[in-house]
Motif scaffolding. Structure first.
Motif, PDB file in Angstrom:
ATOM      1  N   UNK A 107       4.114  10.926 -10.475  1.00  0.00           N
ATOM      2  CA  UNK A 107       4.931  11.629  -9.481  1.00  0.00           C
ATOM      3  C   UNK A 107       4.062  12.177  -8.351  1.00  0.00           C
ATOM      4  N   UNK A 108       2.874  12.688  -8.700  1.00  0.00           N
ATOM      5  CA  UNK A 108       1.962  13.206  -7.676  1.00  0.00           C
ATOM      6  C   UNK A 108       1.501  12.080  -6.754  1.00  0.00           C
ATOM      7  N   UNK A 109       1.166  10.927  -7.329  1.00  0.00           N
ATOM      8  CA  UNK A 109       0.769   9.776  -6.509  1.00  0.00           C
ATOM      9  C   UNK A 109       1.912   9.376  -5.585  1.00  0.00           C
ATOM     10  N   UNK A 110       3.120   9.369  -6.108  1.00  0.00           N
ATOM     11  CA  UNK A 110       4.308   9.008  -5.328  1.00  0.00           C
ATOM     12  C   UNK A 110       4.461   9.939  -4.121  1.00  0.00           C
ATOM     13  N   UNK A 111       4.399  11.239  -4.361  1.00  0.00           N
ATOM     14  CA  UNK A 111       4.652  12.206  -3.292  1.00  0.00           C
ATOM     15  C   UNK A 111       3.480  12.312  -2.315  1.00  0.00           C
ATOM     16  N   UNK A 112       2.257  12.362  -2.833  1.00  0.00           N
ATOM     17  CA  UNK A 112       1.094  12.535  -1.952  1.00  0.00           C
ATOM     18  C   UNK A 112       0.861  11.303  -1.084  1.00  0.00           C
ATOM     19  N   UNK A 113       0.943  10.118  -1.679  1.00  0.00           N
ATOM     20  CA  UNK A 113       0.762   8.905  -0.882  1.00  0.00           C
ATOM     21  C   UNK A 113       1.909   8.746   0.112  1.00  0.00           C
ATOM     22  N   UNK A 114       3.117   9.160  -0.287  1.00  0.00           N
ATOM     23  CA  UNK A 114       4.251   9.089   0.622  1.00  0.00           C
ATOM     24  C   UNK A 114       4.094  10.008   1.813  1.00  0.00           C
ATOM     25  N   UNK A 115       3.673  11.246   1.563  1.00  0.00           N
ATOM     26  CA  UNK A 115       3.495  12.201   2.658  1.00  0.00           C
ATOM     27  C   UNK A 115       2.366  11.758   3.589  1.00  0.00           C
ATOM     28  N   UNK A 127       6.521   5.680  18.691  1.00  0.00           N
ATOM     29  CA  UNK A 127       7.527   5.174  19.623  1.00  0.00           C
ATOM     30  C   UNK A 127       8.761   4.627  18.902  1.00  0.00           C
ATOM     31  N   UNK A 128       8.775   4.721  17.579  1.00  0.00           N
ATOM     32  CA  UNK A 128       9.898   4.184  16.799  1.00  0.00           C
ATOM     33  C   UNK A 128      10.443   5.237  15.859  1.00  0.00           C
ATOM     34  N   UNK A 129      11.753   5.196  15.616  1.00  0.00           N
ATOM     35  CA  UNK A 129      12.356   6.018  14.565  1.00  0.00           C
ATOM     36  C   UNK A 129      12.476   5.154  13.312  1.00  0.00           C
ATOM     37  N   UNK A 130      12.125   5.732  12.170  1.00  0.00           N
ATOM     38  CA  UNK A 130      12.036   4.939  10.946  1.00  0.00           C
ATOM     39  C   UNK A 130      12.566   5.700   9.742  1.00  0.00           C
ATOM     40  N   UNK A 131      12.898   4.943   8.704  1.00  0.00           N
ATOM     41  CA  UNK A 131      13.199   5.482   7.379  1.00  0.00           C
ATOM     42  C   UNK A 131      12.023   5.135   6.478  1.00  0.00           C
ATOM     43  N   UNK A 132      11.442   6.146   5.837  1.00  0.00           N
ATOM     44  CA  UNK A 132      10.133   5.972   5.199  1.00  0.00           C
ATOM     45  C   UNK A 132      10.180   5.907   3.684  1.00  0.00           C
ATOM     46  N   UNK A 133      11.320   5.579   3.081  1.00  0.00           N
ATOM     47  CA  UNK A 133      11.403   5.574   1.624  1.00  0.00           C
ATOM     48  C   UNK A 133      10.510   4.523   0.979  1.00  0.00           C
ATOM     49  N   UNK A 134      10.115   3.501   1.732  1.00  0.00           N
ATOM     50  CA  UNK A 134       9.246   2.467   1.160  1.00  0.00           C
ATOM     51  C   UNK A 134       7.795   2.913   1.049  1.00  0.00           C
ATOM     52  N   UNK A 135       7.400   3.957   1.781  1.00  0.00           N
ATOM     53  CA  UNK A 135       5.988   4.369   1.791  1.00  0.00           C
ATOM     54  C   UNK A 135       5.527   4.844   0.414  1.00  0.00           C
ATOM     55  N   UNK A 136       6.219   5.786  -0.257  1.00  0.00           N
ATOM     56  CA  UNK A 136       5.768   6.174  -1.596  1.00  0.00           C
ATOM     57  C   UNK A 136       5.858   5.034  -2.604  1.00  0.00           C
ATOM     58  N   UNK A 137       6.817   4.108  -2.416  1.00  0.00           N
ATOM     59  CA  UNK A 137       6.883   2.938  -3.295  1.00  0.00           C
ATOM     60  C   UNK A 137       5.631   2.082  -3.139  1.00  0.00           C
ATOM     61  N   UNK A 138       5.150   1.936  -1.910  1.00  0.00           N
ATOM     62  CA  UNK A 138       3.900   1.217  -1.679  1.00  0.00           C
ATOM     63  C   UNK A 138       2.720   1.993  -2.272  1.00  0.00           C
TER      64      UNK A 138
END
Length: 334
Positions: A107-115, A127-138
């Motif tokens: 969970x810590x890896x998920x949240x810290x890497x996502x942030x 310059x872009x608006x984005x949805x970032x839910x894939x970042x912690x998955x990566x």
């Protein structure tokens, strides 16, 4: 082991329900209107929905201090395809990692890497608006890749495992190349997740032959965590100082393709540029670069209000044809 898997299953179910409800609420707020496939091929909303549901929008984070977007964006998906792909990654890699690490470390890896990744996205893809839910998955994907490399003796079918990881990451990177998703943030999440996994493995290492070696291992683990935290702080400082580096990596943020329009997620300026030339003609440059010849105008009547009226009247998202040429003249109001 069973206790770990039960805890992870509970956390995953909670995350899945939360992201699904979040996505459905977003569609409800925009009256269930999906963007066309050219603008959002992931079966999701357009700019209005991304903005209403707290997607990453660097201009608003900086100018209106909406730092909460850096958190809400981590749980918001750009479309139904994005949602399914992200939850699949979290389940696949999280289920693998929890067998080696505690659910709380995962969970810590998920949240810290996502942030960390969303802050990279906010600075690089400003310059872009984005949805970032894939970042912690990566982030979990990066951690799983590191686990497979550093503990390869514990696993069988190495080639098949490596091929599976590459296939899953590749498919999700393709999704990340579309509008409203950002592969710069995904890449950063992948790196940060791998870094934190190395740190966790150093702490858990039991083969230290001496006390100094054990201290060295723990120091190395701490330095890796500090490096990720430094990246997070650096991203916040970049936003605080209004110094994002947007525009340098647009192809990385959204890859141009005949299948979709990357301009759909662009954050366009809200003001027009006005220029007068030596022959007393005037040129209005719209936020998206279109130019409109205004004609001869009494300069004493020109002010910000009139320029905005022209901007509203002549500039449109569909584009305005160029009706006059550019020339050397006085710089107009912005």
């Amino acid at each position: 082991m069973r206790q770990r898997l039960r805890i992870f299953a509970f956390m995953y179910n909670l995350l899945s329900v939360a992201e699904l409800v979040y996505f459905i609420v977003g569609l409800y707020l925009i009256d269930w209107e999906l963007a066309d496939l050219e603008h959002n091929p992931l079966l999701g909303p357009g700019p209005e929905g991304i903005l209403k549901m707290g997607g990453t929008h660097t201009a608003r984070v900086i100018e209106r201090r909406q730092y909460w977007r850096l958190v809400t964006s981590l749980f918001f998906n750009a479309g139904a395809i994005h949602l399914m792909a992200n939850l699949g990654m979290v389940w696949t890699f999280g289920h693998f990692l929890v067998r080696e690490l505690s659910p709380y470390t995962v969970a810590f890896i998920f949240l810290a890497s996502g942030l960390g990744g969303v802050l990279v996205s906010a600075n690089v893809g400003s310059e872009n608006m984005t949805a970032a839910a894939s970042i912690p998955a990566f982030g979990l994907a990066g951690a799983a890749a590191v686990m497979l490399v550093l503990r390869w003796r514990r696993y069988a079918c190495h080639a098949a495992s490596a091929a599976l990881v590459c296939f899953i990451v590749g498919c999700n990177a393709f999704i990340g190349a579309t509008p409203f998703v950002d592969n710069s943030g995904n890449t950063a999440g992948l790196v940060f997740g791998g870094t934190l996994c190395v740190s966790a493995l150093l702490v858990r290492r039991k083969a230290a032959s001496s006390r100094p070696r054990e201290v060295l291992l723990h120091a190395g683990a701490a330095l890796l965590v500090v490096a990720v935290l430094a990246a997070i702080i650096g991203g916040l400082v970049g936003l605080q100082l209004d110094a994002p580096v947007g525009g340098c990596c647009n192809q990385w943020v959204c890859t141009r393709s005949p299948w979709w329009d990357c301009d759909a997620s662009r954050i366009w300026p809200t003001s027009c540029a006005y220029t007068t030339f030596l022959n007393s003609t005037s040129m209005l440059t719209c936020p998206r670069g279109q130019q409109v010849t205004i004609g001869v105008v009494n300069r004493t009547d020109i002010g910000p209000v009139l320029i905005q009226q022209w901007c509203d009247a002549y500039c449109s998202a569909s584009g305005v044809p160029v009706t006059g040429g550019s020339g050397s003249g006085n710089s107009g109001l912005q």
